[in-house]
Design a protein around this motif. Sequence first.
Motif, PDB file in Angstrom:
ATOM      1  N   PRO A   1      13.932  19.909 170.701  1.00  0.00           N
ATOM      2  CA  PRO A   1      14.207  20.829 172.012  1.00  0.00           C
ATOM      3  C   PRO A   1      15.760  21.273 171.989  1.00  0.00           C
ATOM      4  CG  PRO A   1      13.827  18.722 172.773  1.00  0.00           C
ATOM      5  CD  PRO A   1      13.376  18.729 171.245  1.00  0.00           C
ATOM      6  N   GLY A   2      16.016  22.732 172.276  1.00  0.00           N
ATOM      7  CA  GLY A   2      17.411  23.063 172.191  1.00  0.00           C
ATOM      8  C   GLY A   2      18.040  23.520 171.000  1.00  0.00           C
ATOM      9  N   GLY A   3      19.203  23.912 171.007  1.00  0.00           N
ATOM     10  CA  GLY A   3      19.828  24.243 169.873  1.00  0.00           C
ATOM     11  C   GLY A   3      21.269  23.496 169.867  1.00  0.00           C
ATOM     12  N   ASN A   4      21.251  22.435 170.459  1.00  0.00           N
ATOM     13  CA  ASN A   4      22.626  21.786 170.616  1.00  0.00           C
ATOM     14  C   ASN A   4      23.000  20.814 169.460  1.00  0.00           C
ATOM     15  OD1 ASN A   4      20.580  20.078 171.254  1.00  0.00           O
ATOM     16  ND2 ASN A   4      21.976  18.974 172.552  1.00  0.00           N
ATOM     17  N   VAL A   5      23.940  20.468 169.423  1.00  0.00           N
ATOM     18  CA  VAL A   5      24.541  19.462 168.244  1.00  0.00           C
ATOM     19  C   VAL A   5      24.878  18.101 169.047  1.00  0.00           C
ATOM     20  CG1 VAL A   5      26.216  19.067 166.453  1.00  0.00           C
ATOM     21  CG2 VAL A   5      25.280  21.403 166.898  1.00  0.00           C
ATOM     22  N   PRO A   6      24.016  17.411 169.157  1.00  0.00           N
ATOM     23  CA  PRO A   6      24.213  16.129 169.766  1.00  0.00           C
ATOM     24  C   PRO A   6      25.032  15.244 168.953  1.00  0.00           C
ATOM     25  CG  PRO A   6      21.857  16.077 169.033  1.00  0.00           C
ATOM     26  CD  PRO A   6      22.608  17.341 168.568  1.00  0.00           C
ATOM     27  N   GLU A   7      25.751  14.179 169.786  1.00  0.00           N
ATOM     28  CA  GLU A   7      26.597  13.427 169.251  1.00  0.00           C
ATOM     29  C   GLU A   7      25.899  12.057 169.795  1.00  0.00           C
ATOM     30  OE1 GLU A   7      31.092  11.497 168.997  1.00  0.00           O
ATOM     31  OE2 GLU A   7      30.927  13.574 169.812  1.00  0.00           O
ATOM     32  N   ALA A   8      25.687  11.303 168.826  1.00  0.00           N
ATOM     33  CA  ALA A   8      24.716   9.830 169.115  1.00  0.00           C
ATOM     34  C   ALA A   8      24.822   9.271 167.946  1.00  0.00           C
ATOM     35  CB  ALA A   8      23.226  10.544 169.438  1.00  0.00           C
ATOM     36  N   ARG A   9      24.593   7.704 168.309  1.00  0.00           N
ATOM     37  CA  ARG A   9      24.464   6.830 167.301  1.00  0.00           C
ATOM     38  C   ARG A   9      23.078   6.626 167.086  1.00  0.00           C
ATOM     39  NH1 ARG A   9      24.353   1.221 168.096  1.00  0.00           N
ATOM     40  NH2 ARG A   9      24.442   0.109 166.142  1.00  0.00           N
ATOM     41  N   LEU A  10      22.679   6.657 165.711  1.00  0.00           N
ATOM     42  CA  LEU A  10      21.348   6.473 165.357  1.00  0.00           C
ATOM     43  C   LEU A  10      21.078   4.988 165.222  1.00  0.00           C
ATOM     44  CD1 LEU A  10      20.522   9.490 163.173  1.00  0.00           C
ATOM     45  CD2 LEU A  10      20.141   9.240 165.724  1.00  0.00           C
ATOM     46  N   VAL A  11      19.993   4.400 165.730  1.00  0.00           N
ATOM     47  CA  VAL A  11      19.501   3.173 165.383  1.00  0.00           C
ATOM     48  C   VAL A  11      17.977   3.199 165.191  1.00  0.00           C
ATOM     49  CG1 VAL A  11      19.383   0.592 166.293  1.00  0.00           C
ATOM     50  CG2 VAL A  11      21.345   2.034 166.984  1.00  0.00           C
ATOM     51  N   TYR A  12      17.814   2.901 163.951  1.00  0.00           N
ATOM     52  CA  TYR A  12      16.411   3.286 163.378  1.00  0.00           C
ATOM     53  C   TYR A  12      15.505   1.785 163.823  1.00  0.00           C
ATOM     54  CZ  TYR A  12      17.781   7.105 160.528  1.00  0.00           C
ATOM     55  OH  TYR A  12      18.253   8.357 160.093  1.00  0.00           O
ATOM     56  N   PRO A  13      14.141   2.009 163.666  1.00  0.00           N
ATOM     57  CA  PRO A  13      13.198   0.949 163.729  1.00  0.00           C
ATOM     58  C   PRO A  13      13.708  -0.071 162.827  1.00  0.00           C
ATOM     59  CG  PRO A  13      11.870   2.756 163.831  1.00  0.00           C
ATOM     60  CD  PRO A  13      13.428   3.299 163.465  1.00  0.00           C
ATOM     61  N   LEU A  14      13.508  -1.442 163.070  1.00  0.00           N
ATOM     62  CA  LEU A  14      13.948  -2.523 162.206  1.00  0.00           C
ATOM     63  C   LEU A  14      13.331  -2.266 160.824  1.00  0.00           C
ATOM     64  CD1 LEU A  14      13.390  -5.510 164.544  1.00  0.00           C
ATOM     65  CD2 LEU A  14      15.951  -4.490 163.783  1.00  0.00           C
ATOM     66  N   ALA A  15      12.406  -1.740 160.484  1.00  0.00           N
ATOM     67  CA  ALA A  15      11.573  -1.552 159.079  1.00  0.00           C
ATOM     68  C   ALA A  15      12.308  -0.362 158.488  1.00  0.00           C
ATOM     69  CB  ALA A  15      10.128  -0.955 159.373  1.00  0.00           C
ATOM     70  N   LEU A  16      13.115   0.483 159.029  1.00  0.00           N
ATOM     71  CA  LEU A  16      13.856   1.380 158.676  1.00  0.00           C
ATOM     72  C   LEU A  16      15.549   1.361 158.385  1.00  0.00           C
ATOM     73  CD1 LEU A  16      11.800   4.396 159.985  1.00  0.00           C
ATOM     74  CD2 LEU A  16      12.206   3.958 157.589  1.00  0.00           C
ATOM     75  N   GLU A  17      15.822   0.153 158.960  1.00  0.00           N
ATOM     76  CA  GLU A  17      17.315  -0.127 159.029  1.00  0.00           C
ATOM     77  C   GLU A  17      17.647  -0.561 157.434  1.00  0.00           C
ATOM     78  OE1 GLU A  17      19.878  -0.497 161.000  1.00  0.00           O
ATOM     79  OE2 GLU A  17      18.580   0.824 162.225  1.00  0.00           O
ATOM     80  N   PRO A  18      18.926   0.023 156.936  1.00  0.00           N
ATOM     81  CA  PRO A  18      19.207  -0.630 155.537  1.00  0.00           C
ATOM     82  C   PRO A  18      19.152  -2.017 155.453  1.00  0.00           C
ATOM     83  CG  PRO A  18      20.711   0.957 156.835  1.00  0.00           C
ATOM     84  CD  PRO A  18      19.637   0.489 157.739  1.00  0.00           C
ATOM     85  N   ARG A  19      19.152  -2.448 154.522  1.00  0.00           N
ATOM     86  CA  ARG A  19      18.933  -4.074 154.030  1.00  0.00           C
ATOM     87  C   ARG A  19      20.122  -4.129 152.978  1.00  0.00           C
ATOM     88  NH1 ARG A  19      12.337  -4.817 154.622  1.00  0.00           N
ATOM     89  NH2 ARG A  19      12.511  -3.968 156.858  1.00  0.00           N
TER      90      ARG A  19
ATOM     91  N   ALA B   1       4.134   2.222 151.368  1.00  0.00           N
ATOM     92  CA  ALA B   1       2.760   1.502 152.436  1.00  0.00           C
ATOM     93  C   ALA B   1       3.275   0.474 152.926  1.00  0.00           C
ATOM     94  CB  ALA B   1       1.802   1.290 151.128  1.00  0.00           C
ATOM     95  N   ASP B   2       4.139  -0.397 152.305  1.00  0.00           N
ATOM     96  CA  ASP B   2       4.551  -1.495 152.980  1.00  0.00           C
ATOM     97  C   ASP B   2       5.603  -1.346 154.180  1.00  0.00           C
ATOM     98  OD1 ASP B   2       3.446  -3.020 150.732  1.00  0.00           O
ATOM     99  OD2 ASP B   2       5.560  -3.262 149.984  1.00  0.00           O
ATOM    100  N   LEU B   3       6.312  -0.179 154.315  1.00  0.00           N
ATOM    101  CA  LEU B   3       6.863   0.373 155.498  1.00  0.00           C
ATOM    102  C   LEU B   3       6.100   0.656 156.607  1.00  0.00           C
ATOM    103  CD1 LEU B   3       9.488   1.635 156.750  1.00  0.00           C
ATOM    104  CD2 LEU B   3       9.054   3.821 155.854  1.00  0.00           C
ATOM    105  N   VAL B   4       5.121   1.295 156.162  1.00  0.00           N
ATOM    106  CA  VAL B   4       3.984   1.737 157.513  1.00  0.00           C
ATOM    107  C   VAL B   4       3.378   0.515 157.775  1.00  0.00           C
ATOM    108  CG1 VAL B   4       1.838   2.988 157.956  1.00  0.00           C
ATOM    109  CG2 VAL B   4       3.621   4.066 156.532  1.00  0.00           C
ATOM    110  N   ARG B   5       3.027  -0.463 157.129  1.00  0.00           N
ATOM    111  CA  ARG B   5       2.463  -1.626 157.538  1.00  0.00           C
ATOM    112  C   ARG B   5       3.284  -2.382 158.572  1.00  0.00           C
ATOM    113  NH1 ARG B   5       1.067  -4.635 153.096  1.00  0.00           N
ATOM    114  NH2 ARG B   5       0.804  -2.938 151.710  1.00  0.00           N
ATOM    115  N   GLU B   6       4.706  -2.638 158.153  1.00  0.00           N
ATOM    116  CA  GLU B   6       5.677  -3.097 158.969  1.00  0.00           C
ATOM    117  C   GLU B   6       6.071  -2.429 160.184  1.00  0.00           C
ATOM    118  OE1 GLU B   6      10.216  -4.880 158.225  1.00  0.00           O
ATOM    119  OE2 GLU B   6       9.046  -4.079 156.767  1.00  0.00           O
ATOM    120  N   LEU B   7       6.018  -1.096 160.280  1.00  0.00           N
ATOM    121  CA  LEU B   7       5.956  -0.100 161.484  1.00  0.00           C
ATOM    122  C   LEU B   7       4.830  -0.363 162.314  1.00  0.00           C
ATOM    123  CD1 LEU B   7       7.283   3.071 159.880  1.00  0.00           C
ATOM    124  CD2 LEU B   7       8.623   1.526 161.550  1.00  0.00           C
TER     125      LEU B   7
END
Length: 156
Positions: free
Chosen positions: A138-156, A27-33
């Motif tokens: 979309p697609g069936g590829n295996v993308p190579e990417a660095r994931l950067v989450y919204p601040l509220a979902l970043e590890p703390r 609930a706190d996460l959704v409020r922060e997002l």
Amino acid sequence: MRPFPPAVFPDLVDALLRSAFDTGAEADLVRELRADRDIATEITFQEFGELLGYAALSWMRAPDGWLCLAPLAVAPKVQGRGIGSKVLQLTLKWAAERDLTIVVLGDPAYYEPRGFSRARASALHAPYPNDHLMLAGPGGNVPEARLVYPLALEPR
């Protein structure tokens, strides 16, 4: 700037999240997002005017245009009736209509049969363990990417 949807029944969503999880963290996460204006959409399932299921899709900071699914919740009294699957189907449909990719961190036994793939997420670099990281979109590829989450979902 991305469009920001109005909060969907904020008090009802808050109550559902607090009942569906052991703590108030979701609930706190959704409020922060919402406060950070990171939510792309909120999907709900209602029956007879009662909120029984909920999912939030938020914009990733990278890759651009990707979404993350968190949280997905079902009212405890109706768990096991397929409502979570219905909410997830609506969520995937919403993203597919917009040609968007979704990342989720969760139980592969639940998410893989419902359209997410660990194999497609295998080349992603995330701040979380990759054994529970899955991708849909979309697609069936295996993308190579660095994931950067919204601040509220970043590890703390």
